[in-house]
Design an enzyme around this catalytic site. Structure first.
Site, PDB file in Angstrom:
ATOM      1  N   ASP A 322       0.486  -1.040  -0.103  1.00 28.94           N
ATOM      2  CA  ASP A 322      -0.444   0.225   0.226  1.00 28.94           C
ATOM      3  C   ASP A 322       1.293   1.516   0.475  1.00 28.94           C
ATOM      4  O   ASP A 322       0.331   2.458   0.661  1.00 28.94           O
ATOM      5  CB  ASP A 322      -0.974  -0.271   1.334  1.00 28.94           C
ATOM      6  CG  ASP A 322      -2.240   1.164   0.856  1.00 28.94           C
ATOM      7  OD1 ASP A 322      -1.898   1.768   0.095  1.00 28.94           O
ATOM      8  OD2 ASP A 322      -2.259   2.108   2.266  1.00 28.94           O
ATOM      9  N   HIS A 632     -13.401   0.107  13.175  1.00 32.58           N
ATOM     10  CA  HIS A 632     -14.246  -0.362  14.146  1.00 32.58           C
ATOM     11  C   HIS A 632     -12.231  -0.609  14.894  1.00 32.58           C
ATOM     12  O   HIS A 632     -12.946  -0.666  15.947  1.00 32.58           O
ATOM     13  CB  HIS A 632     -15.524  -1.046  14.482  1.00 32.58           C
ATOM     14  CG  HIS A 632     -16.455  -0.027  14.284  1.00 32.58           C
ATOM     15  ND1 HIS A 632     -17.055   0.251  14.800  1.00 32.58           N
ATOM     16  CD2 HIS A 632     -16.366  -1.028  13.209  1.00 32.58           C
ATOM     17  CE1 HIS A 632     -18.068   0.175  14.763  1.00 32.58           C
ATOM     18  NE2 HIS A 632     -18.265  -0.414  13.271  1.00 32.58           N
TER      19      HIS A 632
END
Length: 705
Positions: A322, A632
């Site tokens: 990434d 979350h």
């Protein structure tokens, strides 16, 4: 779709804020931005994106007298990442959920407000919060990209919508968070979504009517779809397998810059989709196989009139971590080895600071600006990173703890360049990330499609390991000499994800922090000359403007973005404060005061009894990492933007939990139904995992860990 407040009508329009008195923003005005330093006409102030203002009424001698001139509370509690524009006495700013507001730049009076009414469930397709990084101006209009993939033109005087076009396939997980750029009446916008499985591109639209003028794809298409442009045919030679089935990635979700003399638009290209190259582009064995996956993690130069490819420079060939190249780019002229070089500078995620020739794409130099272990340096001739073989988890099949990690050594937060000192100021991060290759991985229609096991690398319930991870995670403001390729000074921060940067002619660097301070530092040595607590984290970049000889500094405050969600414990214990979204404007002698900060008591960990089997908890852990952790938090430890599920009342019974997870009871808040990818039993496995995590952390707290 529009909400208006304090709108001036008729003859009163010009009088209230000069909002209708100009001849519009055109090419001549944008090119001459340095001749009108009191304004801020584009997101980086000038086409070279230096984020430097020659204004010096606020300087090292008097910055200690800086005070709050006015502030405006915003109607969203998500991350605020935009840089305001100031045109003819009016501040224009986009906020989270792609809303746009106009304020009188002197008084702070709200002139108008526009809400594109982005469906809140779209946030599940956004890797990194419902943020927006700014608007663009042309003529008497403003342009904003929306989270659900639209490009909208607004009347600058009233906020009325002039036109709107959908720039993406809204059935796919595309989003827009970046600011448009405008060149000679062409509005250029990219998109995001590589974590979810899309193919990247940028598009140019006619500012007058929204007509599409050209589209530039960054990765090759399925060869069965017909002949591709020559630059994509060349790129296809560096891909293998059926990459188009997984999207490929390469989204252009943020940075661009423009050189009007060379007539070149520079775009930064993002990561692969999925991250794990073993799935994205499985190459046949052989030493001569090219698996670079162009144009991922590249800077690409194109012609803004036609979208024609000119050159590229790839910073992370065959990227699998990434490591995007979408970070802020700066154009400047530097004297290197006795010669003036027209350069492009970038500090991308991979940790190397690059200087390249912006006319040809020729590599000039690079050096790491943070500690790293995925590479040992770059080839001095080509600039290609010299990889640590162990970093290639996609080839070894073994886990690798990489520094920097997926969050990057520098993310979207804008840098700044001071032509007086010759220094670049980098909002840097030092944070590792564990890459665990996942066997038999398959993509899904929801959740991160990255090809690694997000649960396997989750934060352990061990006090020592947690303390070590927190100690190794920090941020810094680094003053970097791009010619010598070395650090001159730094300001150390407790945690990463601090604000973007502004440099000024007053010898100052302005930056906000995750811990809730907004400060001014000397460009000379980094000494802090002024600071003010602002009650919330600041991640956006400041800007400055001048009216009637008085200089102002403005910044959007409001903690958010990916670091406020996904890293969990590392986010919640890095000294950050809850989100309070505000526009803050400062001047010498300002006397405005913020209201008292509210208390945000943390609910106690009081989970229901733990009844899940070890098998259920293990399955739930994997599923949580795959579908839930991006929002979350790692290991179900929430950051500061979304609810902490360990403390959720829905844990008490399966019906309440499934109403949210499976039935989408909270879709209007962004929590969509996960029934397309989860069964009711799998949803309950996640519930049992969260309950188990709550018990672990309650016991850890009780033991003083």
């Amino acid at each position: 779709m529009r909400v208006f407040a304090g709108i001036c009508l008729g003859l009163a329009l010009a009088a209230c804020a000069n909002s209708g008195s100009d001849d519009g923003v055109d090419t001549a005005r944008l090119l001459a931005a340095n001749e009108t330093p009191g304004e801020w006409l584009s997101v980086g102030r000038t086409y070279d994106e230096q984020r430097y203002s020659p204004l010096d009424a606020i300087n090292r001698d008097n910055v200690s007298e800086l005070g709050l001139a006015w502030f405006a509370d915003l109607d969203t509690a998500r991350g605020q990442e935009a840089t305001p524009l100031m045109i003819d006495g009016v501040l224009y700013v986009s906020t989270a959920w792609s809303m746009v507001k106009a304020y009188d730049a002197r008084s702070g009076e709200l002139l108008w407000s526009y809400d594109p009414e982005v469906p809140r469930e779209r946030v599940v397709m956004a890797c990194c919060d419902a943020v927006n990084r700014g608007v663009a101006a042309w003529g008497n209009r403003l342009f904003v990209g929306t989270l659900d993939g639209r490009l909208v033109a607004l009347d600058r005087a009233t906020g009325e919508e002039a036109w709107s076009v959908v720039t993406v396939d809204q059935e796919q997980p595309y989003t827009i968070t970046g600011a448009p750029r405008i060149i000679d009446g062409k509005v250029i916008i990219g998109n995001g979504g590589a974590e979810y499985g899309v193919r990247g591109y940028v598009t140019a639209y006619d500012a007058d009517n929204g007509e599409q003028l050209w589209r530039f794809y960054t990765v090759p298409d399925n060869p069965a779809n017909g002949e591709q442009p020559e630059y994509l045919q060349a790129a296809a030679e560096t891909w293998h397998g059926e990459w188009w089935e997984l999207g490929g990635g390469g989204t252009v979700w943020d940075s661009m810059a423009y050189d009007p003399e060379l007539d070149l638009l520079y775009i930064g290209v993002g990561n692969g989709s999925p991250w794990n190259q073993a799935y994205r582009s499985p190459a046949p064995e052989g030493e001569d196989v090219n698996n670079d996956n162009l144009y991922l993690s590249s800077i690409v130069a194109i012609r803004p009139d036609t979208g024609e490819y000119v050159w590229h420079f790839q910073e992370t060939p065959g990227e699998t971590w990434d490591f995007t190249a979408t970070q802020h780019m700066i154009l400047a002229d530097l004297e290197i080895d006795g010669e003036t070089r027209h350069v492009l500078m970038q500090a991308p995620k991979n940790g190397f600071f690059y200087v390249i020739d912006r006319e040809t794409g020729e590599f000039i130099s690079a050096n790491n600006y943070v500690p790293m272990n995925w590479a040992t340096g770059v080839d001095p001739e080509t600039g290609r990173p010299i990889e640590n073989p162990e970093a290639r988890y996609d080839r070894t099949g073994l886990p690798f703890l990489s520094m920097p990690g997926a969050g990057g050594a520098h993310n979207w937060h804008p840098m700044a360049y001071d032509p007086n000192s010759g220094l670049v100021f980098i909002p840097a991060a030092e944070a590792a990330f564990p890459y665990f290759p996942e066997a038999d991985w398959l993509p899904a229609v929801l959740g991160f499609n990255v090809g690694i096991d997000m649960a396997a690398g989750a934060m352990p319930a061990d006090a020592g390991a947690r303390a070590g991870a927190m100690a190794a995670t920090r941020g810094a403001l680094i003053a970097w000499d791009p010619v010598a390729q070395e650090e001159r000074w730094r300001v150390q921060y407790q945690g990463p994800w601090n604000g973007g940067v502004l440099a000024t002619g007053g010898g100052l660097v302005f930056q906000g922090s995750a811990a809730g301070n907004f400060a001014a530092f000397s460009t000379e040595d980094g000494s802090e000359l002024w600071s003010m607590p602002v009650q919330t984290g600041v991640v956006a970049a400041p800007m400055t403007y001048e009216i009637d000889g008085e200089q102002y500094v403005a910044v959007l405050a409001g903690w958010g973005g990916v670091w406020s969600m996904a890293p969990g414990l590392l986010a919640s214990t890095s000294g950050v404060l809850p989100n309070i979204s505000r526009l803050l404007v400062f001047k010498i002698g300002g006397t405005a005061e913020l209201p008292d900060a509210a208390d945000y008591p943390q609910l106690a960990l009081d989970p229901p009894p733990q009844r899940g089997t070890p098998e259920q908890i293990a399955e739930g852990g994997y599923l949580f990492g795959r579908y839930c952790g991006a929002c979350h938090g790692d290991a179900a430890i929430a950051g500061t933007i979304v609810p902490d599920l360990r403390r959720s009342g829905t844990l008490e019974n399966s019906e309440s939990w499934n109403a949210v997870v499976m039935d989408g009871a909270l879709a209007s808040r962004g929590m969509v139904s996960f029934s397309p990818v989860l069964s009711a039993e799998q949803a309950q496995a996640i519930r049992h995992y969260v309950i188990a995590r709550a018990h672990q952390d309650r016991d850890l707290e009780a033991a003083g860990g």
